[in-house]
Design an enzyme around this catalytic site. Structure first.
Site, PDB file in Angstrom:
ATOM      1  N   ASP A   1       0.861  -1.182   0.000  1.00 27.90           N
ATOM      2  CA  ASP A   1       0.000   0.000   0.000  1.00 27.90           C
ATOM      3  C   ASP A   1       0.901   1.236   0.000  1.00 27.90           C
ATOM      4  O   ASP A   1       2.117   1.132   0.115  1.00 27.90           O
ATOM      5  CB  ASP A   1      -0.968  -0.022   1.179  1.00 27.90           C
ATOM      6  CG  ASP A   1      -0.259  -0.022   2.515  1.00 27.90           C
ATOM      7  OD1 ASP A   1       0.963   0.165   2.540  1.00 27.90           O
ATOM      8  OD2 ASP A   1      -0.928  -0.208   3.540  1.00 27.90           O
TER       9      ASP A   1
ATOM     10  N   ASP B   1      -8.023  -7.334   0.911  1.00 27.28           N
ATOM     11  CA  ASP B   1      -7.028  -7.548   1.972  1.00 27.28           C
ATOM     12  C   ASP B   1      -7.619  -7.048   3.275  1.00 27.28           C
ATOM     13  O   ASP B   1      -8.479  -6.167   3.275  1.00 27.28           O
ATOM     14  CB  ASP B   1      -5.740  -6.761   1.694  1.00 27.28           C
ATOM     15  CG  ASP B   1      -5.873  -5.322   2.152  1.00 27.28           C
ATOM     16  OD1 ASP B   1      -5.386  -4.986   3.258  1.00 27.28           O
ATOM     17  OD2 ASP B   1      -6.510  -4.509   1.444  1.00 27.28           O
TER      18      ASP B   1
END
Length: 381
Positions: free
Chosen positions: A96, A270
């Site tokens: 991320d 996720d």
């Protein structure tokens, strides 16, 4: 632009629901979608070894740019030969951008056009993260899929605030693309924002699609909004995204949300949920979740889930796991974590099989009924 390192292959659509079965190809192997990605924040999925993750058939894991930037620092990871070598994982990795952590962990932050000034959540030091810096860190980490640096607005947010935020996220996305200097080795995904406002989601998607990312994430959900709001936003957002690119719903990992997200056209998910609740002694089963600290398991010599064929359920009893958890034994955390991750990865295999058989709607009904989601006041996971 050189050939994209990330490629989506569409396999089939579920006739009953419209969910997609596909495959994502990366420099470190391919994985079928819809997929759940275990979270390895600090270059480790807490308590699990890479071999155990492979045994449960994880094709991709997630790591965190913000945390790895602070510890051990991207230069050390780069010197080790990149994140894959550093952590001994030869399958795909998604990182991320650090945006969510900046907005969620730091109490003192100042957003400006250049980037975000904030304080290190560990020691209070002043830090600055920008689209360019987020790309520099992720290029050094060497993940297969990188995320653009976006502004993560709070929920709920006023329309005017959200509009300005979406416009900034679009400008930042373009800066990320320009700063990304390993485009032939790492794929960069854009992040669609816009809260629950359909016109802003539409604008955000349009802006990002014009930049031609190899994949698109849907951000700003799973931040405290009710489930029906999330489903409504997905219903008008996923159809805006290209059919030939993967779609990633960030931060979602409860069984109901995984199934409902897949039905609405999402490919990748996720969440820290399965590993975090495991460390508190909570486990998933086909008939709902259990708190292993509960006294009723003291003399229960059955496995956590009699239908589960994971390492934990094949070898250990509820009574033993309760004992370990109550004594704060690390092995107990390993057993519950292994089971929860296996449960969600197996759930996604069941979802993919149901899409193949054009019966995901039926599977949803059967799963929800057994798990207890249809009961009044049912918990979200």
């Amino acid at each position: 632009m050189a050939e994209q390192p990330i490629r989506y292959e569409f396999i089939k659509e579920c006739k009953q629901t419209g969910a997609r079965l596909g495959k994502v190809h990366t420099p470190h192997g391919s994985f079928e979608t819809p997929v759940f990605m275990p979270v390895g924040t600090l270059a480790t999925v807490k308590t699990m070894s890479p071999e155990e993750l492979k045994a449960m058939d994880a094709g991709i894991i997630l790591s965190n740019t913000y945390h790895l930037w602070l510890r051990p620092g991207q230069d050390i990871v780069k010197e080790a030969g990149g994140l894959h070598k550093f952590m001994n994982w030869d399958r795909a990795i998604l990182t991320d951008s650090g945006g969510f952590q900046v907005f969620s962990l730091s109490k003192f932050r100042n957003i400006e056009e250049e980037g975000v000034h904030f304080r290190n959540h560990l020691n209070g030091d002043k830090l600055f993260l920008s689209p360019e810096k987020a790309m520099e860190i992720q290029n050094a980490l060497g993940s297969d899929i990188m995320m653009a640096f976006d502004e993560c607005p709070p929920y709920p947010a006023e329309y005017d605030y959200m509009k300005r935020s979406v416009e900034r996220t679009s400008r930042w996305a373009e800066r990320c693309l320009n700063a990304h200097n390993r485009q032939d080795e790492q794929g960069l995904f854009g992040i669609v924002q816009g809260g629950e406002y359909e016109d802003l989601r539409t604008q955000s998607a349009k802006d990002l699609i014009s930049l031609d990312f190899p994949g698109y994430a849907i951000g700003g959900l799973s931040v405290g909004e009710p489930k029906d709001v999330m489903n409504r936003v997905l219903e008008f957002t996923t159809p805006l995204l290209p059919k030939d690119k993967p779609r990633y719903l960030m931060g979602v990992g409860s069984p109901d949300a995984l199934i409902d997200g897949a039905i609405r056209g999402v490919d990748m998910f996720d969440c820290v949920l399965p590993t975090r609740i495991a460390r508190n002694g909570t486990v998933f089963t086909a008939e709902g979740r259990l708190n292993m600290k509960n006294a009723k398991f003291e003399r229960d010599f059955r496995p956590i889930d009699e239908e589960c064929d994971c390492y934990t359920c094949k070898n250990y009893t509820r009574a033993y796991i309760r004992h370990l958890i109550r004594c704060n034994e690390t092995f107990g955390l390993r057993l519950t974590t292994y089971h929860n991750l296996h449960f969600l990865l197996h759930l996604m295999e069941q979802v993919r099989q149901a899409i193949r058989e054009d019966r995901l709607g039926d599977f949803r009904e059967e799963f929800f009924e057994r798990y207890g989601y249809n009961k009044p006041n049912a918990k979200s996971f």
